[in-house]
Every structure is written in C-alpha cells, then in structure tokens.
Design a protein around this motif. Structure first.
Motif, short mmCIF file in Angstrom:
data_model
loop_
_atom_site.label_atom_id
_atom_site.label_comp_id
_atom_site.label_asym_id
_atom_site.label_seq_id
_atom_site.Cartn_x
_atom_site.Cartn_y
_atom_site.Cartn_z
N THR A 66 0.81 -1.22 0.00
CA THR A 66 0.00 0.00 0.00
C THR A 66 0.85 1.27 0.00
N ILE A 67 2.16 1.14 0.24
CA ILE A 67 3.04 2.31 0.20
C ILE A 67 4.47 1.85 -0.07
N LEU A 68 5.19 2.63 -0.86
CA LEU A 68 6.59 2.35 -1.18
C LEU A 68 7.45 3.44 -0.56
N ILE A 69 8.52 3.02 0.12
CA ILE A 69 9.48 3.98 0.66
C ILE A 69 10.82 3.72 -0.01
N THR A 70 11.38 4.76 -0.63
CA THR A 70 12.62 4.60 -1.37
C THR A 70 13.41 5.89 -1.37
N ARG A 71 14.64 5.80 -1.83
CA ARG A 71 15.48 6.97 -2.02
C ARG A 71 15.46 7.35 -3.50
N ASN A 72 15.69 8.63 -3.78
CA ASN A 72 15.72 9.08 -5.17
C ASN A 72 17.10 8.79 -5.76
N SER A 73 17.34 7.50 -5.98
CA SER A 73 18.67 7.06 -6.42
C SER A 73 18.95 7.43 -7.87
N GLY A 74 17.90 7.55 -8.69
CA GLY A 74 18.11 7.83 -10.10
C GLY A 74 18.56 6.58 -10.85
N GLY A 75 18.73 6.73 -12.15
CA GLY A 75 19.19 5.62 -12.98
C GLY A 75 18.05 4.68 -13.35
N GLY A 76 18.37 3.73 -14.24
CA GLY A 76 17.35 2.83 -14.75
C GLY A 76 17.26 1.49 -14.05
N SER A 77 18.27 1.16 -13.25
CA SER A 77 18.35 -0.18 -12.67
C SER A 77 17.18 -0.51 -11.75
N THR A 78 16.73 0.47 -10.97
CA THR A 78 15.65 0.22 -10.01
C THR A 78 14.43 1.11 -10.26
N TYR A 79 14.37 1.74 -11.43
CA TYR A 79 13.26 2.66 -11.71
C TYR A 79 11.93 1.93 -11.89
N ALA A 80 11.97 0.64 -12.19
CA ALA A 80 10.74 -0.11 -12.44
C ALA A 80 9.79 -0.08 -11.24
N LYS A 81 10.32 0.00 -10.04
CA LYS A 81 9.45 0.05 -8.87
C LYS A 81 8.64 1.36 -8.85
N ILE A 82 9.25 2.43 -9.36
CA ILE A 82 8.54 3.72 -9.43
C ILE A 82 7.44 3.63 -10.48
N GLU A 83 7.74 3.00 -11.61
CA GLU A 83 6.74 2.82 -12.65
C GLU A 83 5.59 1.93 -12.16
N ALA A 84 5.93 0.87 -11.42
CA ALA A 84 4.91 -0.04 -10.91
C ALA A 84 4.01 0.66 -9.91
N ALA A 85 4.59 1.47 -9.04
CA ALA A 85 3.80 2.23 -8.07
C ALA A 85 2.87 3.20 -8.77
N ARG A 86 3.36 3.82 -9.84
CA ARG A 86 2.52 4.74 -10.62
C ARG A 86 1.33 4.00 -11.23
N GLU A 87 1.62 2.84 -11.83
CA GLU A 87 0.56 2.08 -12.49
C GLU A 87 -0.49 1.58 -11.50
N LEU A 88 -0.05 1.20 -10.30
CA LEU A 88 -0.96 0.66 -9.29
C LEU A 88 -1.49 1.74 -8.35
N ARG A 89 -1.13 2.98 -8.62
CA ARG A 89 -1.56 4.14 -7.82
C ARG A 89 -1.18 3.99 -6.35
N ILE A 90 0.04 3.55 -6.13
CA ILE A 90 0.57 3.39 -4.78
C ILE A 90 1.41 4.62 -4.44
N PRO A 91 1.15 5.26 -3.30
CA PRO A 91 1.98 6.42 -2.93
C PRO A 91 3.42 6.02 -2.64
N VAL A 92 4.31 6.95 -2.93
CA VAL A 92 5.75 6.72 -2.76
C VAL A 92 6.30 7.78 -1.79
N VAL A 93 6.85 7.33 -0.67
CA VAL A 93 7.57 8.23 0.21
C VAL A 93 8.99 8.31 -0.34
N MET A 94 9.33 9.47 -0.89
CA MET A 94 10.61 9.66 -1.60
C MET A 94 11.57 10.45 -0.72
N VAL A 95 12.65 9.80 -0.31
CA VAL A 95 13.64 10.44 0.55
C VAL A 95 14.61 11.24 -0.32
#
Length: 267
Positions: free
Chosen positions: A211-240
């Motif tokens: 129901t919520i994703l907590i991550t750092r704004n690391s940048g790059g493409g290696s782990t960006y898929a989690k941000i895309e998945a959260a967007r698609e599933l309308r899950i809020p992201v706590v971005m440090v």
C-alpha cells in the motif's frame, strides 16, 4: 625530469555504482597504463561485489585521515567520487581531502528521478522523516486502524528507524541480508540486485498487497521499475531526498567525466 614527465597519472575512483564500473572499463580501454593507472575503491558493503576493470582495493579507508593517508601514500593525482548519491560521509571526506591536497576532484552522480503525471510522491528530507510519516499517517478502514503494507527499498542503512512503526508490516529488499533481518521478525526480507523489470515489480507489489513504497531518489534505470509499478498501481511513494552536496565539480554523464579526465591527462 624527463622520467617524471612520462610518469602516468593515477586516478582513484570511489566506486560501487554502475557508473563507476562503466567509467573504469571505459578508461582502461581508452588509455594505456603509461598514460593512466585506474584504481577503483569498493567499500566492501556487499558479500560478492562485482570487480571493476583496472586495479581494485576493497574496504573502508578509516575516515578522513585514512583517505588522506591513502591518497598521499599511493601518489594519487586525480579523484573521482562515483559513489551512490546517498553515500554522504565518504563524499564529504573526499571533497574535504581533495581541497586540502589540491587534487583535481569530480563528483560523478546519476541524475535524480523526476516526478511524472500519475506519480503520488510524498517527498521527505531524510530517512527519519520517512519513518515519522508512517507513524503519523495511518490508514482508517471501517473506523479501525489498518496497517500499511510497506515496500521498503532503501538499502541497508536506516532500517532500524522503521522498527518503531508498529502499525505496519514490511517487505524489505536489499542486495545482501542486513544484520537486522535476524531480529526483526515482523518484516519479510528479500535479497535482490537490479536491474528489475516492470513486470516483476508489478507482480511483487500485487503479491504482497503493498500500500506504500518507501525509497530513495537514487536515479538511474536499474531500479526505476518500482517507481513505474507504483505509478501504475496508484501506490503512494515516500521519496527520501538526496543529501545536499557542496561540490561545484558535479558531472552526470560518463562522456563528460572521461572528457574531464582526458583534459587533466593532457595538461
């Protein structure tokens, strides 16, 4: 004097990131050992690190004085800090020592992710603020408090802060299992190293009812898929947010970094 003129430059890359590996590989292939000696330093935070091209050292320097002693002892003539955007302590030490020793210094860091339409980001300044957000913002369902199902993707550091978030359950993904995994019984730990695909991240979030994703704004493409998945599933992201850097010598591309190094070699 003639012998000194032909001595190669000696570059230390503070590495461990994809950018650092790519930089080392590019430099080793582009310059001869008579022109440039490339040494990559890995912190030793992962059990089985990937070994970059060129020479390698693994382990802590032992703080600012240890880094200074190494640079002097090894006669390093250039320093590129290509550590993770959140490696704040080594970045502070590197900048301070480079200024003290008057070494050419460059901070190579990938650009941060940018919020896109459909993203629901709660931007916080640090990890403590992210944990406090969970404590202060509980979901309410049928007049009862509901636990957040949290996907915690922040690396190994700062995990203990979230153990105080009693009203939540956690899925924690790290490259290697952290020490806290043996005692934090209410969290599920998952080992994983990017790159991750959107398909896999969507499946992970759905299967764990996140129901919520907590991550750092690391940048790059290696782990960006989690941000895309959260967007698609309308899950809020706590971005440090990233740590503030005071260096004016910042570069965000491999080409610009190699050009900077080339100019120093040709001087």
């Amino acid at each position: 004097l003639e012998r000194l003129k032909t001595m190669p430059e000696k570059l230390l890359i503070l590495g461990g990131t994809r950018e650092a590996y790519e930089l080392a590989e590019c430099l080793v292939s582009e310059f001869s050992s008579e022109q440039l000696i490339v040494i990559s330093s890995l912190a030793g935070a992962t059990v089985k690190p990937k070994i970059p091209a060129g020479e390698v050292r693994i382990g802590s320097f032992g703080g600012l004085s240890g880094l200074r002693n190494y640079l002097v002892r090894e006669k390093i003539s250039m320093l590129v800090n290509a550590t993770h955007p959140y490696a704040s302590q080594i970045s502070k030490n590197a900048l301070a020592v480079a200024k003290e020793l008057r070494l050419p210094y460059l901070r190579l860091t990938r650009p941060p992710w940018v919020k896109l339409p459909g993203d629901h980001w709660i931007e916080v300044p640090d990890m403590e603020a992210a944990a406090n957000y969970l404590i202060d913002h509980k979901t309410v369902s049928q007049n009862q408090l509901s636990k957040h199902s949290v996907f915690l993707s922040i690396g190994n550091r700062g995990l203990n802060l979230f153990r105080e978030c009693k009203n939540n359950r956690f899925l924690v993904r790290t490259v290697d299992l952290p020490d806290v995994s043996s005692s934090w019984t209410k969290a599920t730990f998952l080992e994983g190293r990017g790159p991750f695909t959107l398909e896999n991240e969507l499946a992970l979030l759905r299967q764990n009812a996140i129901t919520i994703l907590i991550t750092r704004n690391s940048g790059g493409g290696s782990t960006y898929a989690k941000i895309e998945a959260a967007r698609e599933l309308r899950i809020p992201v706590v971005m440090v947010a990233r740590p503030v850097t005071s260096s004016s010598e910042i570069c965000q591309s491999l080409d610009d970094t190699t050009n900077w190094i080339s100019k120093k070699i040709m001087l």
